[in-house]
Design an enzyme around this catalytic site. Structure first.
Site, mmCIF file in Angstrom:
data_model
loop_
_atom_site.group_PDB
_atom_site.id
_atom_site.type_symbol
_atom_site.label_atom_id
_atom_site.label_comp_id
_atom_site.label_asym_id
_atom_site.label_seq_id
_atom_site.Cartn_x
_atom_site.Cartn_y
_atom_site.Cartn_z
ATOM 1 N N ARG A 1 5.560 -4.271 -1.897
ATOM 2 C CA ARG A 1 5.349 -3.264 -0.856
ATOM 3 C C ARG A 1 6.360 -3.490 0.258
ATOM 4 N NH1 ARG A 1 -0.316 -3.132 2.224
ATOM 5 N NH2 ARG A 1 0.529 -4.949 3.297
ATOM 6 N N HIS B 1 -6.026 -9.292 8.854
ATOM 7 C CA HIS B 1 -5.052 -10.091 8.098
ATOM 8 C C HIS B 1 -5.320 -11.581 8.181
ATOM 9 C CE1 HIS B 1 -3.288 -6.395 7.199
ATOM 10 N NE2 HIS B 1 -2.602 -7.009 6.261
ATOM 11 N N ASP C 1 -7.381 0.161 5.148
ATOM 12 C CA ASP C 1 -6.950 1.113 6.174
ATOM 13 C C ASP C 1 -7.599 2.469 5.985
ATOM 14 O OD1 ASP C 1 -5.309 -0.247 8.009
ATOM 15 O OD2 ASP C 1 -3.803 -0.476 6.445
ATOM 16 N N GLU D 1 -3.634 5.352 2.115
ATOM 17 C CA GLU D 1 -4.492 4.624 3.060
ATOM 18 C C GLU D 1 -4.669 5.376 4.370
ATOM 19 O OE1 GLU D 1 -2.786 0.774 3.883
ATOM 20 O OE2 GLU D 1 -0.760 1.547 3.854
ATOM 21 N N CYS E 1 -6.147 -1.462 -4.154
ATOM 22 C CA CYS E 1 -5.768 -2.832 -3.792
ATOM 23 C C CYS E 1 -6.394 -3.317 -2.493
ATOM 24 C CB CYS E 1 -4.253 -2.963 -3.737
ATOM 25 S SG CYS E 1 -3.509 -1.944 -2.477
ATOM 26 N N ARG F 1 2.372 -8.394 -0.342
ATOM 27 C CA ARG F 1 2.476 -8.003 1.066
ATOM 28 C C ARG F 1 3.667 -8.751 1.670
ATOM 29 N NH1 ARG F 1 -3.580 -8.429 0.892
ATOM 30 N NH2 ARG F 1 -4.418 -6.523 1.779
HETATM 31 C C1 PEP Z 1 -5.228 -1.724 2.649
HETATM 32 O O1 PEP Z 1 -5.015 -1.162 3.723
HETATM 33 O O2 PEP Z 1 -6.257 -1.537 1.960
HETATM 34 C C2 PEP Z 1 -4.238 -2.668 2.084
HETATM 35 C C3 PEP Z 1 -4.375 -3.162 0.880
HETATM 36 O O3 PEP Z 1 -3.215 -3.035 2.870
HETATM 37 P P1 PEP Z 1 -3.326 -4.060 4.092
HETATM 38 O O4 PEP Z 1 -4.655 -4.746 3.997
HETATM 39 O O5 PEP Z 1 -2.184 -4.999 3.939
HETATM 40 O O6 PEP Z 1 -3.210 -3.161 5.283
HETATM 41 MG MG MG Z 2 -3.067 -1.160 4.662
#
Ligand code: PEP
Ligand code: MG
Length: 596
Positions: A342, A199, A465, A441, A512, A306
């Site tokens: 989300r 992140h 994920d 995911e 995504c 997010r």
């Molecule tokens: C992912 O897991 O691909 C996703 C888009 O969510 P995040 O990166 O916020 O976990």
């Molecule tokens: Mg994710």
């Protein structure tokens, strides 16, 4: 010609996570957690000195907190009670007296004695079945951290205070650290730790801060003020570059700027393949502030909002009204296009948030995301109310993260329906036909995509994920970053099955994860029949230009072949060939340097 090469030039290779080239002086910041060692004291003389050291640390801590409190501006003064609580904790017997006693009686060093006191407090708090009281443990931990910093003679540096044009160098930066950076001043950052889809990396992109992570030990190779070149395209970092190198990188920077403005020029064109297959392109955002940049580049909406960052920034649970105001603003700004909001996807693996259970040995597999929400219904319901209320102001799609199976989805939808009934009974407006979807995911969800597709309006594939959990590779861990492979045959097959299940059920399927912004993946995505890509805004022009250069028919034929290839390497080679000629040499070079 070299003029100032008096120090050794060191070249490092890290993981590029946010594009751009920066040349500047370093600012070394210490974000490592304090290491506590056990030390046995030699008699009462040493223990007396240790008690004095501890008391001095308490005094300094108090002084620092009072300074912060007195310096609070009028707007935030109402929150000063938090600092009063911290001052009370310092004076609490459980902290001060117990620690002193332990130092004297057990002859152990102040740090370890304090840790013992805090462990005892934690155990006592854990037994209390009252969330508010349990949450106060966070305050105890925050105060302890500060006392420890004083004991070891370190200062907790807020990154918000950096107001020079520097490149930040740290062992690791949390997403909170990143969100504190003054982006008008800080040029970018590099870290020892971190992975491509962490992140912190996503935040760097959101803030358009060039960044390279996973450099292992760069903090020990530079000092404050060392001259650096950071290449956020291919992960190269050059410490003490010579003049020729600086000139070469300045040229490369110009070249990139030219190339980027040329693809930007065409970015308003439809994202349609040469045989007129249309892919919807949306933007991923983390903050309301990103809306303007997103609006400039996409007209088709936000594919992933997010929402966890609002919780993170405030370091507390925002009220329903605060959430509602934020969502309404996003919805209204992007209207008439839709926004996929989300629900809270928070986890200790992503954010070291105080809201979450401390001490989970494996937080990526712990009480996080939708599981956390289902176990904390008040937090969940408050967010759902806010999202539903915002849906009355434009087009909202609601998405649950980390769904692992049908029961979890049914449970989540049940809470949503209860909240809808509650709003009905209070005559509060919302979109009664709101689209409800899930992130795919977790491998178990991908495997039953055909079953789940019957219960939702859309899927969004979260490859960040999905790859992490399928390949058992921690997405934030620099030691395994080189084997984090989007092109793994297992991943391609899963994406294909999810897209096929969605198409057969007649629901919309988007992707995504960061993979959506990787030009090499475009043929796979076109071949599998994904309807929509949601990308970090900076990646949109490039992906659009790649889509416009390929044919869907060929991509489908390619996929047939790709699905028979046995290794990531074979798939990568195949894609490299396919992408050849589509993009200018410079980008290909960047990619080749990047992909192991
Ligand atoms: C992912 O897991 O691909 C996703 C888009 O969510 P995040 O990166 O916020 O976990
Ligand atoms: Mg994710």
């Amino acid at each position: 010609m070299s003029t100032h090469k008096s120090v050794e030039t060191i070249r490092l290779q890290g993981i590029p996570v946010s594009q751009g080239i920066i040349i500047g002086k370093t600012r070394l910041v210490d974000r490592s957690r304090i290491q506590i060692n056990y030390l046995y004291l030699n008699g009462s003389k040493e223990s007396r000195a240790e008690v004095r050291r501890f008391k001095d640390a308490l005094k300094s801590t108090k002084k620092q907190i009072l300074t912060i409190k007195n310096g609070m501006s009028e707007q935030i003064k109402e929150h000063s009670f938090i600092l009063d609580t911290h001052l009370m904790i310092i004076d609490d017997k459980m902290i001060s007296e117990t620690t002193v006693k332990t130092i004297r009686n057990e002859l152990i060093n102040a740090e370890w004695a304090l840790k013992k006191s805090v462990d005892e407090i934690r155990q006592a708090f854990e037994k209390i079945d009252y969330e508010y009281i349990r949450d106060r443990m966070n305050d105890v931990e925050a105060v302890t951290e500060r006392i420890l910093l004083n004991l070891v003679g370190k200062e907790h540096e807020s990154l918000a205070n950096i107001d020079e044009r520097v490149i930040v160098v740290a062992h690791d930066l949390s997403p909170t650290d990143t969100s504190e950076l003054n982006t008008d001043k800080v040029m970018g950052f590099i870290t020892n730790a971190g992975g491509r889809t962490s992140h912190t990396a996503i935040m760097a992109k959101a803030f358009k801060l060039p960044a390279v992570v996973g450099l292992e030990s760069v903090t020990s190779q530079v000092q404050d003020g060392t001259l650096l070149i950071v290449d956020g395209y291919n992960g190269n970092v050059i410490i003490n570059p010579d003049d020729d190198e600086i000139i070469r990188y300045q040229e490369k920077q110009l070249y990139h700027e030219k190339y980027e403005s040329s693809i930007l020029k065409d970015s308003h064109l439809p994202s349609e393949t040469t045989d007129n297959y249309r892919v919807t392109i949306k933007a991923n955002i983390e903050f309301l502030e990103e809306i303007d940049a997103a609006k400039e580049l996409v007209t088709e909406g936000i594919g992933l909002y997010r929402t966890e960052f609002l919780y993170l920034r405030q370091k507390r649970i925002p009220s329903e009204d605060e959430l509602f105001e934020d969502y309404r603003e996003v919805v209204e700004q992007i209207s008439p296009s839709p926004v996929t909001i989300r629900t809270l996807d928070i986890g200790r693996d992503k954010f070291p948030s105080e809201m979450l259970e401390p001490g989970e040995t494996n937080p990526a597999l712990g009480l996080k995301s939708i599981r956390f929400c289902l176990e904390n219904p008040e937090i969940f319901r408050s967010q759902l109310r806010a999202i539903l209320r915002a849906s009355a102001f434009g087009r909202v799609r609601l998405m649950f993260p980390m769904i692992s199976g049908l029961q979890e989805l049914i449970d989540s939808k049940k809470v949503l329906h209860e909240v809808m009934e509650e709003l009905d009974s209070r005559n509060i407006a919302y979109d009664k036909n709101i689209a409800v979807g899930i992130m795919i995911e977790i491998p178990s969800a991908a495997a039953i995509a055909d079953i789940l597709a019957k219960h939702v309006d859309f899927f969004s594939i979260g490859t960040n994920d999905l790859i992490q959990y399928s390949l058992a590779i921690d997405r934030t861990n620099e030691h395994v970053a080189h084997i984090y492979r989007p092109y793994h045959p297992g991943i391609i097959r899963m994406i294909n099955f999810v897209a096929k299940s969605a198409n057969e059920a007649g629901i919309n399927v988007s992707l995504c994860g960061e993979m959506a912004g990787d030009p090499m993946c475009v043929p796979i995505l076109l071949g599998t029949g994904i309807d929509e890509l949601s990308i970090n805004t900076e990646g949109i022009p490039l992906i659009k230009s790649v889509i416009r250069s390929l044919s869907r028919k060929e991509a489908m034929e390619d996929l047939e072949e790709l699905l028979t290839l046995p290794t990531s390497k074979d798939i990568r080679r195949f894609l490299e060939k396919r992408i050849e000629g589509v993009m200018p040499k410079i980008i290909e070079n960047g990619l080749q340097e990047n992909i192991s």
